[in-house]
Design an enzyme around this catalytic site. Structure first.
Site, short mmCIF file in Angstrom:
data_model
loop_
_atom_site.label_atom_id
_atom_site.label_comp_id
_atom_site.label_asym_id
_atom_site.label_seq_id
_atom_site.Cartn_x
_atom_site.Cartn_y
_atom_site.Cartn_z
N GLU A 119 -20.43 -33.71 -7.51
CA GLU A 119 -21.58 -34.59 -7.74
C GLU A 119 -22.78 -33.82 -8.30
OE1 GLU A 119 -22.27 -36.10 -3.78
OE2 GLU A 119 -20.14 -35.76 -3.35
N HIS A 176 -22.02 -39.58 -7.76
CA HIS A 176 -21.12 -39.17 -6.66
C HIS A 176 -19.64 -39.49 -6.98
CE1 HIS A 176 -19.55 -39.04 -2.56
NE2 HIS A 176 -20.72 -38.82 -2.03
N ARG A 221 -26.93 -48.20 -4.93
CA ARG A 221 -25.51 -48.58 -4.85
C ARG A 221 -25.30 -49.84 -4.02
NH1 ARG A 221 -22.40 -44.27 -0.85
NH2 ARG A 221 -23.60 -44.73 1.02
O1 TA6 Z 1 -21.63 -36.27 -0.98
C1 TA6 Z 1 -21.22 -35.86 0.29
C2 TA6 Z 1 -21.75 -36.83 1.33
O2 TA6 Z 1 -23.16 -36.73 1.44
C3 TA6 Z 1 -21.04 -36.54 2.64
O3 TA6 Z 1 -21.92 -36.00 3.61
C4 TA6 Z 1 -20.47 -37.90 3.04
O4 TA6 Z 1 -21.39 -38.60 3.85
C5 TA6 Z 1 -20.28 -38.55 1.67
O5 TA6 Z 1 -21.45 -38.18 0.96
C6 TA6 Z 1 -20.02 -40.03 1.68
O6 TA6 Z 1 -21.18 -40.73 2.07
P1 TA6 Z 1 -21.06 -42.33 2.26
O7 TA6 Z 1 -22.44 -42.78 2.64
O8 TA6 Z 1 -20.61 -42.89 0.94
O9 TA6 Z 1 -20.03 -42.52 3.31
#
Ligand code: TA6
Length: 304
Positions: free
Chosen positions: A273, A173, A91
């Site tokens: 996700e 995600h 990403r």
């Molecule tokens: O998918 C859930 C997660 O792993 C949460 O723990 C939170 O960190 C979210 O992803 C967003 O992660 P990011 O790195 O995009 O802030």
């Protein structure tokens, strides 16, 4: 027959290039940075059906907050090296636009990535799990196809183009817009084991959101439903190639602690996700491929 879609290449936001897709069934936007979808608006909808933070940052070294981030080749903090960023390198990398085509499901846009891609953070050479007893070169080819139609179809396909086995985690995600997260429910995971990484705010089953929810279901069925009475809408999700799911809403405190997330925006989104991680991570021998993705379909709820 002329293509029934238009790709508007080369537009810029914060120095990042994106493609706008204008098709018969939907419009959409995908950035080359991260192959990151930031908008998907099916025909007849007034707004995008992927959520995007008003504070999203568009910069090489930052993942865009919202839309559909691709987590690859690891998930969350499961980095193989201490300096690796959360959710992997994909990403934060510049993907190549490889083409677009009109399909029965909508306009399919394909982007490609390999170990030579310019990434805001280096590290593809140590990004995969390997068997230390093995020898040989780590190389891969990823292709991501996103189809903008009445449904949103996302599909990540990874091929081991090197000469030794590689292991990786992957997730799609997606941030879904909701009227008020405290009024929605997520069903399809009832009775399946999960690990709660958040404050444990998921009340009962179907899941409801009363505090931060950050649940990892390592192994669960492929179908989910996100029901949003306030919006009169249900999203049905059907994953493929994934072992389980992650369910996330930061709720008030964690949202306030994120600079690229509006303090009140936690009310208007839920992340669901499809994921393969940990013991279910994906291992590919040289020449093997694996696909992981999800079809998200909005439905109008019947009037009560
Ligand atoms: O998918 C859930 C997660 O792993 C949460 O723990 C939170 O960190 C979210 O992803 C967003 O992660 P990011 O790195 O995009 O802030």
């Amino acid at each position: 027959m002329a293509d029934a879609f238009t790709i508007v290449p080369g537009a810029y936001a914060g120095g990042l290039r994106y493609l706008d897709v204008i098709g018969d069934a939907a419009t959409g936007r995908v950035f080359l940075h991260g192959a990151h979808v930031t908008s998907w608006r099916p025909d007849g909808e007034d707004e995008s059906l992927v959520w995007l933070s008003e504070r999203a940052i568009f910069a090489d070294e930052t993942a865009i907050r919202g839309g559909v981030p691709i987590c690859f080749p690891w998930f969350g903090p499961n980095r193989p090296t201490p300096e690796g960023p959360a959710h992997g390198l994909a990403r934060l990398s510049e993907w190549r636009f490889e083409g677009a085509a009109e399909t029965d499901a909508g306009v399919a846009v394909t982007l490609g990535l390999d170990q030579d891609a310019p990434a805001a953070v280096p590290g593809w050479g140590a990004a995969f799990r390997v068997d230390e007893q093995d020898e040989g070169e780590v190389r891969f080819q990823a292709r991501y196809t996103v189809t903008f139609g009445s449904s949103l179809t996302t599909s990540l396909s990874v091929t081991n183009t090197g000469s030794r086995a590689i292991g990786f985690e992957a997730a799609i995600h997606t941030y879904y817009p909701v009227s008020d997260v405290r009024q929605v429910s997520v069903s399809g995971l009832e009775g399946y084991p999960f690990v709660e990484r958040g404050a444990g705010g998921g009340a009962g089953e179907p899941i409801r959101f009363t505090r931060e929810v950050d649940r990892v279901y390592p192994a669960a069925p492929s179908a989910l439903r996100l029901t949003d009475p306030g919006a009169g809408r249900r999203f049905t999700l059907e994953s493929s190639g994934a072992a389980g799911w992650v369910v996330w809403n930061p709720f008030r405190d964690k949202a306030a602690a994120m600079g690229d997330f509006g303090d009140e925006e936690w009310r208007s989104m839920v992340c669901l996700e499809p994921v393969s991680l940990g013991e279910a991570m994906i291992w590919l021998q040289p020449g093997q491929s694996h696909g992981l993705g999800v079809v998200s379909t909005p439905q109008t709820l019947p009037d009560r």
